[in-house]
Motif scaffolding. Structure first.
Motif, PDB file in Angstrom:
ATOM      1  N   SER A  49       0.832  -1.100   0.065  1.00 18.44           N
ATOM      2  CA  SER A  49      -0.010   0.158   0.022  1.00 18.44           C
ATOM      3  C   SER A  49       0.884   1.234   0.021  1.00 18.44           C
ATOM      4  O   SER A  49       2.000   1.360   0.698  1.00 18.44           O
ATOM      5  CB  SER A  49      -0.984   0.152   1.203  1.00 18.44           C
ATOM      6  OG  SER A  49      -1.714   1.019   1.280  1.00 18.44           O
ATOM      7  N   ASN A  60      -9.666   1.241   1.320  1.00 19.65           N
ATOM      8  CA  ASN A  60      -9.414   2.161   0.021  1.00 19.65           C
ATOM      9  C   ASN A  60      -7.988   2.243  -0.270  1.00 19.65           C
ATOM     10  O   ASN A  60      -7.867   3.108  -0.866  1.00 19.65           O
ATOM     11  CB  ASN A  60     -10.049   3.666   0.224  1.00 19.65           C
ATOM     12  CG  ASN A  60     -10.293   4.352  -0.821  1.00 19.65           C
ATOM     13  OD1 ASN A  60     -10.677   3.527  -1.946  1.00 19.65           O
ATOM     14  ND2 ASN A  60     -10.039   5.669  -1.019  1.00 19.65           N
ATOM     15  N   LYS A  62      -4.427   1.409  -1.980  1.00 19.83           N
ATOM     16  CA  LYS A  62      -3.948   1.085  -3.460  1.00 19.83           C
ATOM     17  C   LYS A  62      -2.698   0.587  -3.310  1.00 19.83           C
ATOM     18  O   LYS A  62      -1.559   0.946  -2.290  1.00 19.83           O
ATOM     19  CB  LYS A  62      -4.013   2.724  -4.206  1.00 19.83           C
ATOM     20  CG  LYS A  62      -5.281   3.258  -4.217  1.00 19.83           C
ATOM     21  CD  LYS A  62      -5.058   4.744  -4.923  1.00 19.83           C
ATOM     22  CE  LYS A  62      -6.425   5.317  -5.301  1.00 19.83           C
ATOM     23  NZ  LYS A  62      -7.129   5.790  -3.850  1.00 19.83           N
ATOM     24  N   GLN A  97      -6.557  -2.328  -6.429  1.00 15.59           N
ATOM     25  CA  GLN A  97      -7.331  -2.268  -5.008  1.00 15.59           C
ATOM     26  C   GLN A  97      -8.121  -3.693  -4.831  1.00 15.59           C
ATOM     27  O   GLN A  97      -8.663  -4.057  -5.981  1.00 15.59           O
ATOM     28  CB  GLN A  97      -8.326  -1.126  -5.188  1.00 15.59           C
ATOM     29  CG  GLN A  97      -7.662   0.421  -5.078  1.00 15.59           C
ATOM     30  CD  GLN A  97      -8.715   1.468  -4.935  1.00 15.59           C
ATOM     31  OE1 GLN A  97      -9.156   1.584  -5.779  1.00 15.59           O
ATOM     32  NE2 GLN A  97      -8.870   1.878  -3.806  1.00 15.59           N
TER      33      GLN A  97
END
Length: 140
Positions: A49, A60, A62, A97
């Motif tokens: 992440s 949420n 990425k 994601q």
């Protein structure tokens, strides 16, 4: 869209959890890049992440590849769960994601605790059948 990495193998993603990470609902995301042997050994690529792509709050996050290459790793049945990922772009960089991330993390910890069945390694698709030979005509 799945990525074909070798010999027609389509990579897939899994999250790994550990009892020591439970308080933070921690996990690691891996792309599985080869068939898993019966004891779980396979080639993987870790994704991490990154805050450099905007919002990185749980649910949420990425993810971008930690390395471009793969390494061998053993997936223990009670510690992982296959997940679906979506692809996106932030400026010129691509990311993944986890679809329903918070639900998938909860499910992975249920696997770890033995509350739901352990996942099975995906069965590789059978090789394509060879083309059928055309019947030859014989003269009377």
């Amino acid at each position: 869209k799945k990525k074909v990495v070798a010999d027609g193998f389509e990579s897939w993603f899994a999250i790994l959890v550990d009892a020591d990470w439970r308080d933070q609902r921690g996990f690691r995301l891996f792309e599985i890049c080869s068939d898993a042997r019966p004891h779980g050994e396979c080639k993987t690529r870790e994704w991490f992440s990154t805050a450099g792509m905007g919002d990185c709050a749980p649910g949420n996050q990425k993810f971008v590849p930690k390395t471009m290459g793969t390494k061998k790793m053993q997936l223990k049945h009670e510690t992982w769960l296959p997940v679906s990922v979506s692809s996106g772009k932030h400026r010129s960089a691509s990311y993944k994601q986890i679809v329903s991330e918070t639900d998938m993390v909860t499910e992975a910890y249920k696997v770890l605790d033995g509350k739901v069945p352990k996942p099975k390694y995906p069965v590789p698709a059978p090789p394509p059948a060879p083309p059928a030979e055309k019947p030859t005509e014989t003269e009377p």
